[in-house]
Every structure is written in C-alpha cells, then in structure tokens.
Write an enzyme that holds these catalytic residues in place. Structure first.
Site, PDB file in Angstrom:
ATOM      1  N   VAL A  38       0.741  -1.703   0.282  1.00 50.53           N
ATOM      2  CA  VAL A  38       0.045  -0.076  -0.154  1.00 50.53           C
ATOM      3  C   VAL A  38       0.874   1.017   0.219  1.00 50.53           C
ATOM      4  O   VAL A  38       0.338   2.386  -1.090  1.00 50.53           O
ATOM      5  CB  VAL A  38      -1.090   0.009   0.848  1.00 50.53           C
ATOM      6  N   ARG A  73      13.606  -1.944   6.664  1.00 49.97           N
ATOM      7  CA  ARG A  73      15.772  -2.264   6.197  1.00 49.97           C
ATOM      8  C   ARG A  73      16.117  -0.865   5.140  1.00 49.97           C
ATOM      9  O   ARG A  73      15.208  -1.690   4.137  1.00 49.97           O
ATOM     10  CB  ARG A  73      16.003  -3.706   5.728  1.00 49.97           C
ATOM     11  N   GLY A  81      -3.388 -12.919  -6.514  1.00 49.68           N
ATOM     12  CA  GLY A  81      -3.424 -11.915  -5.649  1.00 49.68           C
ATOM     13  C   GLY A  81      -4.541 -12.271  -4.917  1.00 49.68           C
ATOM     14  O   GLY A  81      -4.105 -11.030  -4.006  1.00 49.68           O
ATOM     15  N   ASP A 139      -9.537 -11.099  10.497  1.00 43.40           N
ATOM     16  CA  ASP A 139      -9.631  -9.960   9.425  1.00 43.40           C
ATOM     17  C   ASP A 139     -11.157  -9.369   9.402  1.00 43.40           C
ATOM     18  O   ASP A 139     -11.704  -8.074   9.461  1.00 43.40           O
ATOM     19  CB  ASP A 139      -8.962 -10.005   7.869  1.00 43.40           C
ATOM     20  N   LYS A 154     -12.759  -5.549  11.395  1.00 47.70           N
ATOM     21  CA  LYS A 154     -12.958  -4.725  10.322  1.00 47.70           C
ATOM     22  C   LYS A 154     -14.885  -4.197  10.839  1.00 47.70           C
ATOM     23  O   LYS A 154     -15.157  -3.022  10.722  1.00 47.70           O
ATOM     24  CB  LYS A 154     -13.565  -4.808   9.296  1.00 47.70           C
ATOM     25  N   GLY A 199      -7.592  -3.216  -2.317  1.00 44.16           N
ATOM     26  CA  GLY A 199      -5.945  -3.995  -3.293  1.00 44.16           C
ATOM     27  C   GLY A 199      -5.203  -2.891  -2.942  1.00 44.16           C
ATOM     28  O   GLY A 199      -5.457  -1.711  -2.591  1.00 44.16           O
TER      29      GLY A 199
HETATM   30  N1  LIG Z   1      -2.787  -4.508   0.955  1.00 43.92           N
HETATM   31  C1  LIG Z   1      -4.095  -4.013   0.788  1.00 43.92           C
HETATM   32  O1  LIG Z   1      -4.737  -4.288  -0.539  1.00 43.92           O
HETATM   33  C2  LIG Z   1      -4.999  -3.864   2.060  1.00 43.92           C
HETATM   34  C3  LIG Z   1      -6.453  -2.778   1.651  1.00 43.92           C
HETATM   35  C4  LIG Z   1      -6.051  -2.605   2.816  1.00 43.92           C
HETATM   36  C5  LIG Z   1      -5.518  -2.472   3.944  1.00 43.92           C
HETATM   37  N2  LIG Z   1      -3.985  -2.481   4.197  1.00 43.92           N
HETATM   38  C6  LIG Z   1      -3.338  -2.527   5.091  1.00 43.92           C
HETATM   39  O2  LIG Z   1      -2.502  -1.292   5.149  1.00 43.92           O
HETATM   40  C7  LIG Z   1      -1.598  -1.723   6.104  1.00 43.92           C
HETATM   41  C8  LIG Z   1      -0.212  -1.788   5.166  1.00 43.92           C
HETATM   42  O3  LIG Z   1      -0.106  -3.396   4.329  1.00 43.92           O
HETATM   43  P1  LIG Z   1       0.715  -3.501   3.374  1.00 43.92           P
HETATM   44  O4  LIG Z   1       0.082  -4.637   2.725  1.00 43.92           O
HETATM   45  O5  LIG Z   1       0.828  -2.757   2.694  1.00 43.92           O
HETATM   46  O6  LIG Z   1       2.120  -3.841   4.665  1.00 43.92           O
HETATM   47  P2  LIG Z   1       3.526  -4.893   4.104  1.00 43.92           P
HETATM   48  O7  LIG Z   1       3.558  -5.336   2.409  1.00 43.92           O
HETATM   49  O8  LIG Z   1       3.522  -6.086   4.789  1.00 43.92           O
HETATM   50  O9  LIG Z   1       4.197  -3.568   4.003  1.00 43.92           O
HETATM   51  C9  LIG Z   1       4.272  -2.890   4.987  1.00 43.92           C
HETATM   52  C10 LIG Z   1       5.346  -2.049   5.244  1.00 43.92           C
HETATM   53  O10 LIG Z   1       5.946  -1.860   6.411  1.00 43.92           O
HETATM   54  C11 LIG Z   1       6.787  -1.936   7.291  1.00 43.92           C
HETATM   55  N3  LIG Z   1       6.752  -1.895   8.254  1.00 43.92           N
HETATM   56  C12 LIG Z   1       6.329  -3.127   8.632  1.00 43.92           C
HETATM   57  N4  LIG Z   1       6.922  -3.163  10.595  1.00 43.92           N
HETATM   58  C13 LIG Z   1       7.940  -2.340  10.618  1.00 43.92           C
HETATM   59  C14 LIG Z   1       8.492  -1.752  11.752  1.00 43.92           C
HETATM   60  N5  LIG Z   1       8.062  -2.543  12.578  1.00 43.92           N
HETATM   61  N6  LIG Z   1       9.491  -1.195  11.402  1.00 43.92           N
HETATM   62  C15 LIG Z   1       9.740   0.061  10.016  1.00 43.92           C
HETATM   63  N7  LIG Z   1       9.091  -0.248   9.052  1.00 43.92           N
HETATM   64  C16 LIG Z   1       8.154  -1.743   8.974  1.00 43.92           C
HETATM   65  C17 LIG Z   1       7.100  -3.306   6.043  1.00 43.92           C
HETATM   66  O11 LIG Z   1       9.008  -2.753   6.086  1.00 43.92           O
HETATM   67  P3  LIG Z   1       9.400  -3.203   4.586  1.00 43.92           P
HETATM   68  O12 LIG Z   1       9.135  -2.974   3.400  1.00 43.92           O
HETATM   69  O13 LIG Z   1      11.413  -3.116   5.334  1.00 43.92           O
HETATM   70  O14 LIG Z   1       9.429  -4.956   5.152  1.00 43.92           O
HETATM   71  C18 LIG Z   1       6.758  -2.635   4.816  1.00 43.92           C
HETATM   72  O15 LIG Z   1       7.760  -1.146   3.762  1.00 43.92           O
HETATM   73  C19 LIG Z   1      -2.557  -2.852   6.581  1.00 43.92           C
HETATM   74  O16 LIG Z   1      -2.442  -2.597   7.692  1.00 43.92           O
HETATM   75  C20 LIG Z   1      -3.113  -3.571   6.055  1.00 43.92           C
HETATM   76  O17 LIG Z   1      -4.059  -4.033   6.392  1.00 43.92           O
HETATM   77  C21 LIG Z   1      -4.059  -3.251   2.781  1.00 43.92           C
END
Ligand SMILES: NC(=O)c1ccc[n+]([C@@H]2O[C@H](COP(=O)([O-])OP(=O)(O)OC[C@H]3O[C@@H](n4cnc5c(N)ncnc54)[C@H](OP(=O)(O)O)[C@@H]3O)[C@@H](O)[C@H]2O)c1
Length: 432
Positions: free
Chosen positions: A36, A61, A197, A211, A215, A312
């Site tokens: 995201v 990182r 995906g 999940d 919500k 997404g």
């Molecule tokens: N994916 C979706 O379609 C979607 C839809 C609606 C809501 N969401 C919500 O949006 C949020 C993010 O989702 P995502 O899919 O983007 O997750 P993701 O791909 O796992 O990305 C998480 C990001 O946060 C960073 N991060 C996590 N823990 C950290 C820490 N302790 N210190 C520093 N950085 C940290 C990670 O760093 P690194 O890059 O270094 O690993 C990564 O860049 C979640 O709450 C999810 O529920 C997601």
C-alpha cells in the site's frame, strides 16, 4: 527505534496545520513502504486539486533500496521531526504503529491510517490523543477502501438510526466461497485466490474470520458507538464449508456467504462466519472479491446498501490520499461511548442451515426432526441428497429458533445418531 518516541523533540512551532486552500503541496510522511505504501508513493503526485509530496518513508531495512525520490529511514523520529503536514500509517499490526501514531497525534499532526488491526484494538486511546491535540485521525481505507462511505455517512442523522448491519468484509473469503458454489474444491479455490493475488501465502486471518472481525469492530464503533474487542466476537472460519453445502443453499433459495453481522436493536450481538443468505437479501448477489455492507433499522423502508470492489493496494492508496486531502475539512470519527468487555450475546432467534454428516444407518430425517422438536427446533426444509447405503449426509434449514435450544437439540442428535453436526446462521431478508 533507539529511544522512546516521546523523547523526540516535541516542537509544536512551524507551519500551520491547515494546509488546504494554499497551492503548496501537502507534505506527508509515510510509515511503511510495502504494497500500500508503495502505491501511495506512486499515486501521490497525481491527486486532484492539491499535490501530495512524500517527504520520507519508514521501513525496517532501508539499506540498498534506491529509486525513491525521498529518503527511506528506520527511525520514525527522523520523519516526525521533519514536521510533515500529515502522517500516513501503512505499517500493519499494532506496534510500532500505535506508538508512532500516538506520537504524531500528540504533536498535532493529522494521521491517516489503513490499519484495521490497530484501530480494532487501540481506537479509544488513539481518538483520545486526537481529541486532545485537535489533530484528525482518518481511517476510511481500513474498511472496504473501494467503497469509501464511512466519512460521508458518519455524520448524517440517518446514521444514528441504524440498529443493525450485515456485510461481506473480506474479499478473499468471498472469492473462495463463490468458487465453491461453482463446484471448485476448497484447495483449488484457495490456490486460485493466491494465483490472482487475492490471498497472501498465509491466508489464515482471511479464512478464520479475524480480518472481518477487526473490520466489524471498527464499524460497530462507528455506527453503534460500542467498543468491543475482535477476540470477543464469535468467529467461524469458512474452511468448514464444502461444495455440497453451497449446492444445498442454492436449492433452499439462497447462497452461503462469509458474513459479518451486528445487531443492537435491543441487546448487542455480533458475529462473523459463513451464513445462509436468502435470495432476497442484497448480500446474496455479492460475488467474487467484492465487498458490501447493508445498514438497516426497524423504521427504514429498505436497507442502505454500499457495494464495490474489495481491497487492493491501488484502491486503498487512492482512498488514503483522499483522506489526506480531506484532513483539513471535516472532523475525525466518533468515539465509542459504550465499551463491552463480556462476549456479545447471541440469543436472538434465527433460522439455521444445519449439516448432519454420517447419520447412523438406523436413523433417518424423521428421527432427527423428532429429536430436535423436543428442544423447540423445527425443520423448515430438508435437502434431497445422498443414497441409501451411500453418503449419509443431510442438510436442513430450520424455522427461527433460540440458539440455546438449537445447541441442545443438536447435542441430542449427535448423542443419539453419532453424526457430525455443523450449523451456520441464516440471515433474514430485509423488509421493504
Ligand atoms: N494490501 C492491501 O491491499 C490492503 C488493503 C487495505 C488495507 N491494508 C492495510 O494497510 C496496511 C499495510 O498493508 P501492506 O499490504 O502494504 O503491508 P506490507 O506490504 O507488509 O508493508 C508493510 C510496510 O511496513 C514496513 N514495516 C512493518 N513493520 C515495520 C517496523 N517495525 N518498522 C519499520 N517498518 C516496518 C515494512 O517495511 P519493509 O519494507 O522493510 O519490510 C513495509 O514497508 C495494513 O494495515 C493492511 O491491513 C492493506
């Protein structure tokens, strides 16, 4: 993090927070640059009206990750000390998201988050910090980001009349259940969801209802003003379903869907799990990865239905950026006034879809009906399936009954016939 965030410099001077109405870009700090976060960074320069500029991103990182036109850091203080106009939190999970969001709000920096796990567990604390500093906390993207209805609807008088909601809040599980109804096996449906995906390699939180429960907790806070923890809700996963359940549901005039429900017309009740949804109910037609929510009240002529694409990264990022653009325009969201610590009650009479698997050879559906009737549970319809000497499974739809009676009746059937019993709720079609 090398030192507590509270120890970081708490400079409250600097540019005013009301960034709208000027031609300067809105400067945002990104917490997270995963699926995201990266989509937010890509779309930020293309928002309507005002440009949004990412000033930096927090990741675990940062080393070796080039190609972004802003610095990547591992220490959140570096971002907050830059006094961004808005902080976008897309880290996921509770910590360190909670501490950083609190630190931002305490400094008066508006926060936009898509993190349902954080809000479902820490909303009161976060909204208290937001109220105390006056900085808004926005979360439209945390629930059905493809259908941004929360903010638009939250402050309308009609919202206070809502007394029940039923929704499909998890696109992955709805996709799998939709595939089952087309004859796919559970494993094949999950495999396809991963291939497209729609499901993570570890899809546990989607499949077991966690999940959707998170919500639902956010929605219940919004509409019922009730605070309840996600682990207090009754949750049933979709992995208990089989293709024949879906076929029988169709024969009974409906569909099975992964539903999240809450009702506070009198006592509060809330649950998440697969449910039989009659054809006349709007959720019965919500197919594939789509999400939908039905908001209803005893006085409404028809429920309000919002439906659209599930989450997404791009859809979520667009809604996050819309929240950023509107942080200066409206107040934050409501706080819960009633916190529930005991598990919600579940005893409102309801119809049930029941599966009796491997009924002993000496028994038939009349015996089962008789055992149930002793507990005031009456069968409306039996499925036509199975052959003498073959599969001894039967499915049935009950008339509305009390859950305690149902539990007792099913216990009696189990004890007498040795069959394996499984029951899911049936929704009632809304009036009007
Ligand atoms: N994916 C979706 O379609 C979607 C839809 C609606 C809501 N969401 C919500 O949006 C949020 C993010 O989702 P995502 O899919 O983007 O997750 P993701 O791909 O796992 O990305 C998480 C990001 O946060 C960073 N991060 C996590 N823990 C950290 C820490 N302790 N210190 C520093 N950085 C940290 C990670 O760093 P690194 O890059 O270094 O690993 C990564 O860049 C979640 O709450 C999810 O529920 C997601």
């Amino acid at each position: 993090m090398t030192a507590p965030l509270a120890e970081a410099s708490a400079d409250t001077s600097g540019p005013p927070r009301d960034h709208l109405g000027t031609s300067n870009p809105i400067r945002v700090a990104l917490l997270g640059l995963g699926q995201v976060g990266a989509a937010v960074a890509r779309l930020a320069g293309h928002t309507p009206g005002r440009r949004i500029e990412v000033t930096g991103a927090l990741v675990r990182r940062p080393a070796g990750r080039n190609g972004w036109p802003f610095p990547l850091v591992a220490d959140p203080r570096a971002l907050l000390d830059g006094r961004p106009d808005v902080v976008i939190e897309v880290l996921g999970g509770v910590e360190p998201a909670r501490s950083i969001v609190l630190a931002a709000l305490e400094r008066g920096i508006p926060v936009v988050t898509a993190n349902k796990s954080l809000l479902a567990r820490c909303a009161d604390e976060l909204f208290a910090a937001a109220a105390s500093s006056g900085a808004p906390l926005r979360y439209e993207a945390a629930v059905i980001p493809g259908v941004p209805f929360l903010c638009a609807f939250a402050h309308r008088p009609l919202a206070s009349r809502i007394t029940r909601l039923s929704a499909i809040l998890n696109g992955t599980s709805n996709f799998i259940v939709s595939r089952l109804s087309r004859g796919s096996s559970f494993e094949d449906a999950l495999g396809l969801a991963r291939e497209r995906g729609y499901a993570e390699p570890d899809a546990t939180r989607d499949l077991d209802g966690t999940d959707a429960a998170e919500k639902l907790v956010i929605l219940v806070r919004q509409f019922a003003r009730v605070g309840v923890r996600p682990d207090r809700l009754t949750r049933t996963g979709i992995d208990c379903l089989d293709t024949q359940d879906l076929h029988c549901a169709a024969a009974f005039g409906g569909a099975i869907r992964p539903v999240a429900c809450a009702d506070w017309t009198s006592a509060f009740s809330a649950w998440v799990g697969p449910a039989f949804v009659p054809e006349a109910h709007p959720l019965s037609r919500v197919d594939g990865v789509s999400n939908a929510i039905c908001l209803d009240s005893p006085t409404a002529s028809a429920p309000l239905v919002f439906a659209g694409p599930g989450a997404g990264p791009e859809v979520t990022a667009a809604t996050i950026l819309d929240d950023v653009l509107s942080t200066g325009q409206t107040k934050g969201f409501v706080r819960s006034t009633h916190v529930i610590t005991t598990p919600p009650t579940q005893h409102a009479p309801a119809r049930w879809f029941v599966r009796f698997r491997d009924i002993g050879l000496r028994f038939d559906t009349r015996d089962v009906s008789e055992l149930l009737s002793a507990h005031d549970v009456w069968i409306d319809r039996w499925s036509v399936e199975g052959q003498p000497g073959g599969d001894r499974s039967r499915r049935a739809l009950t008339l509305p009954c009390d859950q305690r009676g149902l539990d007792a009746g099913l216990g009696a059937v189990r004890a007498a016939t040795g069959c394996n019993v499984f029951a899911i709720r049936a929704l009632e079609a809304p009036c009007g």
